[in-house]
Motif scaffolding. Structure first.
Motif, PDB file in Angstrom:
ATOM      1  N   ARG A  35      54.991 166.068  43.668  1.00 46.46           N
ATOM      2  CA  ARG A  35      55.205 167.503  43.471  1.00 46.46           C
ATOM      3  C   ARG A  35      56.519 167.769  42.735  1.00 46.46           C
ATOM      4  N   MET A  36      57.561 167.031  43.084  1.00 49.54           N
ATOM      5  CA  MET A  36      58.843 167.195  42.388  1.00 49.54           C
ATOM      6  C   MET A  36      58.717 166.725  40.948  1.00 49.54           C
ATOM      7  N   HIS A  37      58.051 165.588  40.738  1.00 48.30           N
ATOM      8  CA  HIS A  37      57.896 165.013  39.393  1.00 48.30           C
ATOM      9  C   HIS A  37      57.146 165.978  38.467  1.00 48.30           C
ATOM     10  N   HIS A  38      56.149 166.678  38.996  1.00 47.62           N
ATOM     11  CA  HIS A  38      55.348 167.602  38.186  1.00 47.62           C
ATOM     12  C   HIS A  38      55.941 169.004  38.132  1.00 47.62           C
ATOM     13  N   GLY A  39      57.110 169.212  38.727  1.00 46.66           N
ATOM     14  CA  GLY A  39      57.793 170.495  38.662  1.00 46.66           C
ATOM     15  C   GLY A  39      57.222 171.553  39.583  1.00 46.66           C
ATOM     16  N   GLU A  40      56.398 171.156  40.545  1.00 43.96           N
ATOM     17  CA  GLU A  40      55.810 172.123  41.470  1.00 43.96           C
ATOM     18  C   GLU A  40      56.824 172.602  42.512  1.00 43.96           C
ATOM     19  N   VAL A  41      57.793 171.747  42.824  1.00 42.29           N
ATOM     20  CA  VAL A  41      58.868 172.115  43.742  1.00 42.29           C
ATOM     21  C   VAL A  41      60.189 171.636  43.130  1.00 42.29           C
ATOM     22  N   GLU A  42      61.267 172.232  43.608  1.00 41.87           N
ATOM     23  CA  GLU A  42      62.591 171.866  43.100  1.00 41.87           C
ATOM     24  C   GLU A  42      62.937 170.420  43.481  1.00 41.87           C
ATOM     25  N   GLU A  43      63.547 169.707  42.555  1.00 45.67           N
ATOM     26  CA  GLU A  43      63.940 168.321  42.833  1.00 45.67           C
ATOM     27  C   GLU A  43      65.063 168.285  43.849  1.00 45.67           C
ATOM     28  N   ARG A  44      64.973 167.319  44.731  1.00 44.56           N
ATOM     29  CA  ARG A  44      65.995 167.116  45.749  1.00 44.56           C
ATOM     30  C   ARG A  44      65.898 165.668  46.212  1.00 44.56           C
ATOM     31  N   ALA A  45      66.901 165.213  46.916  1.00 49.43           N
ATOM     32  CA  ALA A  45      66.914 163.845  47.428  1.00 49.43           C
ATOM     33  C   ALA A  45      66.053 163.783  48.681  1.00 49.43           C
ATOM     34  N   ILE A  46      65.024 162.922  48.635  1.00 47.46           N
ATOM     35  CA  ILE A  46      64.136 162.795  49.786  1.00 47.46           C
ATOM     36  C   ILE A  46      64.020 161.331  50.205  1.00 47.46           C
ATOM     37  N   ARG A  47      63.586 161.133  51.444  1.00 47.37           N
ATOM     38  CA  ARG A  47      63.253 159.805  51.959  1.00 47.37           C
ATOM     39  C   ARG A  47      62.069 159.984  52.878  1.00 47.37           C
ATOM     40  N   GLY A  48      61.351 158.905  53.083  1.00 43.63           N
ATOM     41  CA  GLY A  48      60.184 158.976  53.946  1.00 43.63           C
ATOM     42  C   GLY A  48      59.441 157.654  53.908  1.00 43.63           C
ATOM     43  N   GLN A  49      58.183 157.686  54.321  1.00 49.71           N
ATOM     44  CA  GLN A  49      57.385 156.472  54.363  1.00 49.71           C
ATOM     45  C   GLN A  49      56.246 156.573  53.357  1.00 49.71           C
ATOM     46  N   ALA A  50      55.989 155.439  52.725  1.00 47.25           N
ATOM     47  CA  ALA A  50      54.858 155.318  51.805  1.00 47.25           C
ATOM     48  C   ALA A  50      54.323 153.903  51.931  1.00 47.25           C
ATOM     49  N   THR A  51      53.027 153.752  51.709  1.00 49.90           N
ATOM     50  CA  THR A  51      52.452 152.411  51.726  1.00 49.90           C
ATOM     51  C   THR A  51      52.869 151.690  50.456  1.00 49.90           C
TER      52      THR A  51
END
Length: 168
Positions: A124-140
């Motif tokens: 969503r951040m990459h496509h400009g749908e939401v403002e970019e910010r520093a995030i962390r989380g889990q992904a496979t």
């Protein structure tokens, strides 16, 4: 107060303060003693010498774990970097472990935890749908590869549980 040198299964070395030996054993059996770097609760005591304060004296030359004098610069400065870094975590200097924990806490403090929604939120951040910010989380692993293939910069960074908590 007893100060013990402790070590987890991953060879992380740290210090623990307890009221007595019984206190340490009780807390260890209840799973309350954990490695501050990885959260492992399989903790063993390491050999340690008591500190006796017998007055001011000239400092004695530092010794290595084998009892031989420690060299202030054990690896020649021209040696390749790979030979300068210890492989066994038990030989990492406590200052390096402390620096890693400090960095991990800064990352936690300056990023938003989006949990399992990491891949979705990064897109969503990459496509400009939401403002970019520093995030962390889990992904496979598959999600991480897909993100990289889409040109979205991600980096796996296992953060110790202790970095997410405040010290008492």
């Amino acid at each position: 107060m007893k100060v013990l040198d402790l070590q987890c299964r991953q060879a992380h070395v740290f210090e623990g303060w307890f009221g007595s030996e019984d206190d340490f054993q009780d807390q260890r059996q209840r799973g309350l003693v954990q490695c501050p770097l990885c959260g492992d609760d399989h903790i063993e005591k390491r050999l340690s010498a008591p500190r006796l304060n017998l007055g001011a004296r000239e400092p004695v030359a530092a010794t290595g774990s084998s009892g031989t004098p420690a060299s202030p610069n054990p690896v020649p400065s021209g040696a390749p970097l790979s030979t300068q870094l210890p492989v066994d975590a038990s030989v990492l200097p406590p200052a390096l472990q402390a620096a890693w924990m400090q960095l991990a806490r800064k990352i936690v403090a300056s990023t938003e935890d989006v949990g399992g929604r990491f891949a979705e939120e990064a897109r969503r951040m990459h496509h400009g749908e939401v403002e970019e910010r520093a995030i962390r989380g889990q992904a496979t692993a598959e999600e991480a590869v897909e993100l990289l293939e889409e040109g979205i910069a991600v980096m796996p960074l296992p953060l110790p549980a202790a970095a997410k908590e405040t010290l008492q």
